[in-house]
Design a protein around this motif. Structure first.
Motif, PDB file in Angstrom:
ATOM      1  N   LYS A  53      -0.562 -18.350  -1.035  1.00  0.00           N
ATOM      2  CA  LYS A  53       0.087 -16.916  -0.331  1.00  0.00           C
ATOM      3  C   LYS A  53      -0.548 -16.643   0.798  1.00  0.00           C
ATOM      4  CE  LYS A  53       1.377 -12.424  -1.455  1.00  0.00           C
ATOM      5  NZ  LYS A  53       0.379 -11.990  -0.642  1.00  0.00           N
ATOM      6  N   THR A  54      -1.703 -16.619   1.117  1.00  0.00           N
ATOM      7  CA  THR A  54      -2.159 -16.004   2.356  1.00  0.00           C
ATOM      8  C   THR A  54      -2.265 -17.358   3.209  1.00  0.00           C
ATOM      9  OG1 THR A  54      -4.070 -15.034   0.855  1.00  0.00           O
ATOM     10  CG2 THR A  54      -4.431 -15.318   3.290  1.00  0.00           C
ATOM     11  N   PHE A 107     -12.918   2.166  -5.212  1.00  0.00           N
ATOM     12  CA  PHE A 107     -11.591   2.047  -6.174  1.00  0.00           C
ATOM     13  C   PHE A 107     -11.378   0.416  -6.606  1.00  0.00           C
ATOM     14  CE2 PHE A 107      -6.954   1.614  -6.061  1.00  0.00           C
ATOM     15  CZ  PHE A 107      -6.688   2.072  -7.333  1.00  0.00           C
ATOM     16  N   LEU A 108     -11.237  -0.448  -5.282  1.00  0.00           N
ATOM     17  CA  LEU A 108     -10.890  -1.507  -5.585  1.00  0.00           C
ATOM     18  C   LEU A 108     -11.995  -2.525  -6.181  1.00  0.00           C
ATOM     19  CD1 LEU A 108      -9.545  -2.692  -1.980  1.00  0.00           C
ATOM     20  CD2 LEU A 108      -8.420  -2.149  -4.070  1.00  0.00           C
ATOM     21  N   LEU A 149      -2.816 -16.949  -4.963  1.00  0.00           N
ATOM     22  CA  LEU A 149      -3.282 -15.960  -3.712  1.00  0.00           C
ATOM     23  C   LEU A 149      -3.942 -16.947  -2.301  1.00  0.00           C
ATOM     24  CD1 LEU A 149      -5.073 -12.990  -5.338  1.00  0.00           C
ATOM     25  CD2 LEU A 149      -2.876 -13.345  -4.877  1.00  0.00           C
ATOM     26  N   ALA A 171      -6.255 -10.111   1.067  1.00  0.00           N
ATOM     27  CA  ALA A 171      -5.453 -11.118   0.086  1.00  0.00           C
ATOM     28  C   ALA A 171      -5.742 -10.766  -1.576  1.00  0.00           C
ATOM     29  CB  ALA A 171      -6.309 -12.469   0.302  1.00  0.00           C
ATOM     30  N   LEU A 187       5.343 -17.192  -6.142  1.00  0.00           N
ATOM     31  CA  LEU A 187       5.448 -15.924  -7.020  1.00  0.00           C
ATOM     32  C   LEU A 187       6.065 -16.295  -8.364  1.00  0.00           C
ATOM     33  CD1 LEU A 187       6.246 -13.093  -4.321  1.00  0.00           C
ATOM     34  CD2 LEU A 187       3.969 -13.734  -5.460  1.00  0.00           C
ATOM     35  N   PHE A 203      -0.346  -9.054  -9.239  1.00  0.00           N
ATOM     36  CA  PHE A 203       0.849  -9.762  -9.119  1.00  0.00           C
ATOM     37  C   PHE A 203       0.706 -11.015  -9.849  1.00  0.00           C
ATOM     38  CE2 PHE A 203       3.067  -7.223  -5.696  1.00  0.00           C
ATOM     39  CZ  PHE A 203       3.351  -6.227  -6.317  1.00  0.00           C
ATOM     40  N   THR A 212     -12.315   3.152  -0.624  1.00  0.00           N
ATOM     41  CA  THR A 212     -11.447   2.203  -0.972  1.00  0.00           C
ATOM     42  C   THR A 212     -11.975   0.980  -1.773  1.00  0.00           C
ATOM     43  OG1 THR A 212     -10.204   2.791   1.097  1.00  0.00           O
ATOM     44  CG2 THR A 212      -9.712   0.546   0.143  1.00  0.00           C
ATOM     45  N   THR A 218      -5.868   2.672   0.685  1.00  0.00           N
ATOM     46  CA  THR A 218      -6.147   1.134   0.800  1.00  0.00           C
ATOM     47  C   THR A 218      -5.148   0.656   2.167  1.00  0.00           C
ATOM     48  OG1 THR A 218      -6.468   0.991  -1.403  1.00  0.00           O
ATOM     49  CG2 THR A 218      -6.459  -0.966  -0.281  1.00  0.00           C
ATOM     50  N   GLU A 275       1.320 -16.814   4.804  1.00  0.00           N
ATOM     51  CA  GLU A 275       1.312 -15.782   5.387  1.00  0.00           C
ATOM     52  C   GLU A 275       0.882 -16.061   7.058  1.00  0.00           C
ATOM     53  OE1 GLU A 275       1.309 -12.024   1.959  1.00  0.00           O
ATOM     54  OE2 GLU A 275      -0.495 -12.653   3.544  1.00  0.00           O
ATOM     55  N   ARG A 330       1.374  -2.559  -0.674  1.00  0.00           N
ATOM     56  CA  ARG A 330       2.250  -3.532   0.114  1.00  0.00           C
ATOM     57  C   ARG A 330       3.456  -2.833   0.508  1.00  0.00           C
ATOM     58  NH1 ARG A 330      -1.665  -6.163   1.227  1.00  0.00           N
ATOM     59  NH2 ARG A 330      -2.050  -7.917   0.191  1.00  0.00           N
ATOM     60  N   LEU A 376      -1.013  -1.599  -9.058  1.00  0.00           N
ATOM     61  CA  LEU A 376      -2.024  -1.335  -7.580  1.00  0.00           C
ATOM     62  C   LEU A 376      -1.404  -1.872  -6.240  1.00  0.00           C
ATOM     63  CD1 LEU A 376      -5.834  -1.475  -7.762  1.00  0.00           C
ATOM     64  CD2 LEU A 376      -4.398  -2.550  -5.915  1.00  0.00           C
ATOM     65  N   LEU A 378     -10.189  -4.024  -9.297  1.00  0.00           N
ATOM     66  CA  LEU A 378      -9.811  -5.630  -9.071  1.00  0.00           C
ATOM     67  C   LEU A 378     -11.067  -6.522  -9.287  1.00  0.00           C
ATOM     68  CD1 LEU A 378      -7.878  -5.651  -5.691  1.00  0.00           C
ATOM     69  CD2 LEU A 378      -7.127  -5.870  -8.151  1.00  0.00           C
ATOM     70  N   VAL A 402      -5.717  -7.865  -2.837  1.00  0.00           N
ATOM     71  CA  VAL A 402      -5.084  -6.897  -3.230  1.00  0.00           C
ATOM     72  C   VAL A 402      -3.811  -7.384  -4.176  1.00  0.00           C
ATOM     73  CG1 VAL A 402      -3.362  -4.887  -2.513  1.00  0.00           C
ATOM     74  CG2 VAL A 402      -5.800  -5.132  -1.742  1.00  0.00           C
ATOM     75  N   ASP A 403      -3.213  -8.358  -4.068  1.00  0.00           N
ATOM     76  CA  ASP A 403      -2.171  -8.754  -4.809  1.00  0.00           C
ATOM     77  C   ASP A 403      -2.566  -9.604  -6.140  1.00  0.00           C
ATOM     78  OD1 ASP A 403      -0.012  -8.452  -3.150  1.00  0.00           O
ATOM     79  OD2 ASP A 403      -0.340 -10.089  -1.844  1.00  0.00           O
ATOM     80  N   TRP A 416      -4.207   2.183   4.601  1.00  0.00           N
ATOM     81  CA  TRP A 416      -4.586   2.827   5.730  1.00  0.00           C
ATOM     82  C   TRP A 416      -5.979   2.291   6.307  1.00  0.00           C
ATOM     83  CZ3 TRP A 416      -3.105   6.369   9.159  1.00  0.00           C
ATOM     84  CH2 TRP A 416      -4.002   6.849  10.072  1.00  0.00           C
TER      85      TRP A 416
END
Lengths: 295, 237
Positions: A277-278, A37-38, A274, B57, A217, B63, A34, B40, A281, B116, B111, A42, B59-60, B42
């Motif tokens: 947003k966090t 990949f990220l 972000l 955080a 958003l 967007f 994971t 991810t 949340e 999500r 992604l 990212l 991951v978004d 999981w």
């Protein structure tokens, strides 16, 4: 006797653990895959924006941002967001309110229509505005006669921005308001509150975090929209260039350091989004927890 | 524009090649996201590791990050002198300015969708059911296959179709990394813009109509699949 019992307990506990969780090596492998990949998709792109922006030093970085064209692009981006966000806020609340608190014919059509901007390519969204308001468009001649410019001008950019950011607030509020039901509003009504009082004192406090989430958003998308705005803007420097379009122009002129400098401002805005947003949340998670404890 | 002209415009080889690239790359990107997005989600719901909240955080990011910024950043990394591209170049793998680059960009923007949509379902999954399976002698893999995966499948399909739909229409991030060579790495939205810039409004609209129809049919198929999966899930329970 005592010891054997605790050994038994221990054995059954490890057995249970084995059946409910993966072995440690599987767990670590999955985490590693994971992260890899990220990182590829990212973290590296994000790091690249800042590293490329500062490649030629701070001087180049600052001058790329504090420059007439860049500043006017920022101004236009903020204008478009400043118009699109409040409009979509009012629309989103009104639509979510109507959909969740009332029954009317055509409700499912309205829900589908709200989602439409998500389903249509931004390029096609821009094309629709060109077909309507462009010179050869439906209203083209009328607009020309009245000396109103929409396409290749600021109104077109604002319209395109409104279109692509249309669903965010409503999409965020509809499930929230559905889950909350309308008992509290009905109680207010029975106790003699007016419509406005119900909205300001009951509905709005209930949805404030979801609303803020939707607004954030909307704002992020409004400032970052590229495809739809690109079609209607005409790319006139200093006039109809938004920040993302300015990034494209600089990049296509092989002025990479400047392109990445302006891009880094947008990336900072994205990171700020972000963070907000966090925080929201966490706030809602805490509110939910305390509500559960009270119950 | 009459029917014949319309048909001619939307079936020229260059346009057909762009459909193949757009829908093909979007499909591959969505499949990659289904796999790694599930993984991810999981890892983020089931395991503890340092930096988890930060990663959750981030991951978004796709967007929040403007697509043009994503496009130039991905190009910088995956071009032959970039951080990743320079590692792949000795093996003869070129990513930027090839169809592979289009797949990379479409994977990036899609992604968060799968993560999500699957994440909340995994969080809500009741531990008791897994415990029951384990106490009845199921291995962990059996529990995953027979208990967990049917429960998350509808959400996975939703995330997949959202990522797919988003990728089909994507423009900003792709045009930088694609190289935009006709017949090879040119996506359909770019063709629409090219036609518009030549003031060929009818041609642009014709291609847009075809794109809308194909994506509509695809999404309808996915919705049917989803309905069928839900139905099967209900009957099973």
């Amino acid at each position: 006797m005592h010891i054997s019992k605790s050994v038994n307990q221990y054995q059954s506990r490890t057995q249970q653990k084995r059946a409910l969780a993966e072995p440690a090596w599987v767990r670590n492998l999955l985490i590693l895959i994971t992260l890899a990949f990220l990182t590829l998709f990212l973290f590296l792109p994000l790091a690249a924006v800042f590293s490329e922006a500062l490649r030629k030093g701070w001087q180049v970085y600052i001058s790329a941002i504090v420059n007439e064209d860049a500043l006017s692009a920022m101004k236009l981006t903020f204008i478009a967001a400043a118009i699109a966000v409040p409009l979509n806020l009012v629309f989103g609340v009104a639509a979510a309110w109507a959909i969740t608190k009332f029954n009317f014919t055509g409700k499912s059509i309205l829900i589908t229509l709200i989602d439409l901007p998500f389903a249509v390519s931004p390029v096609i969204a821009g094309l629709i505005y060109v077909l309507m308001f462009g010179l050869q468009g439906w209203f083209g001649e009328w607009l020309l006669d009245h000396d109103i410019k929409i396409i290749f001008a600021i109104p077109g950019i604002v319209l395109a921005t409104i279109f692509v950011t249309f669903p965010f607030v409503a999409r965020e509020l509809i499930p929230l308001m559905q889950a909350q039901g309308k008992e509290e509003e009905e109680a207010g009504l029975v106790l003699g509150a007016s419509g406005w009082q119900i909205f300001w004192r009951i509905t709005l406090p209930n949805i404030k975090w979801g609303l803020l989430y939707g607004v954030i958003l909307t704002n992020a998308r409004a400032m970052g929209e590229f495809g739809a705005v690109s079609v209607v803007s005409g790319h006139i420097r200093g006039l109809t260039n938004t920040m993302p379009l300015h990034v494209e122009i600089l990049y296509n002129e092989y002025n990479y350091a400047a392109a990445f400098a302006v891009a880094s401002v947008l990336a900072l805005l994205a990171l700020l989004t972000l963070v907000f947003k966090t925080l929201i949340e966490w706030q809602t998670a805490r509110a939910n927890q305390s509500a559960q404890i009270q119950e | 524009m009459d029917w014949q002209q319309f048909w001619h415009t939307v079936t020229t080889p260059r346009v057909v090649a762009s459909y193949r690239l757009t829908f093909g790359a979007a499909l591959i990107g969505a499949i990659i996201n289904a796999g790694f997005g599930l993984l991810t989600a999981w890892v983020l719901t089931r395991y503890q590791f340092p930096g988890k909240r930060l990663i959750d955080a981030l991951v978004d990011l796709p967007f929040a990050l403007p697509t043009a910024v994503a496009g130039i950043a991905l190009t910088a990394i995956y071009s032959t002198n970039g951080w990743v591209g320079s590692l792949l170049a000795p093996y003869g793998i070129k990513v930027a300015f090839t169809p592979l680059g289009v797949v990379v960009a479409l994977t990036f923007i899609g992604l968060p969708f799968v993560v999500r949509t699957v994440q909340p379902v995994l969080e809500d999954l009741e531990q008791e059911v897994e415990e029951a399976a384990a106490s009845l002698g199921a291995s962990r893999w059996q529990t995953f296959r027979k208990i967990i995966s049917p429960a998350i499948f509808p959400a996975l399909l939703t995330g997949f179709s959202l990522a797919f739909a988003r990728a089909i229409g994507e423009y900003g991030s792709v045009i930088f990394i694609a190289g935009n060579m006709p017949m090879k790495s040119e996506i359909t939205p770019l063709l629409i813009i090219t036609k518009l810039e030549q003031f060929d409004y009818a041609g642009a609209t014709a291609i847009a109509v075809v794109m809308l129809v194909i994506s509509f049919v695809l999404l309808l198929t996915i919705n049917l699949l989803q309905w069928w999966a839900n139905q099967r899930n209900k009957n099973g329970a």
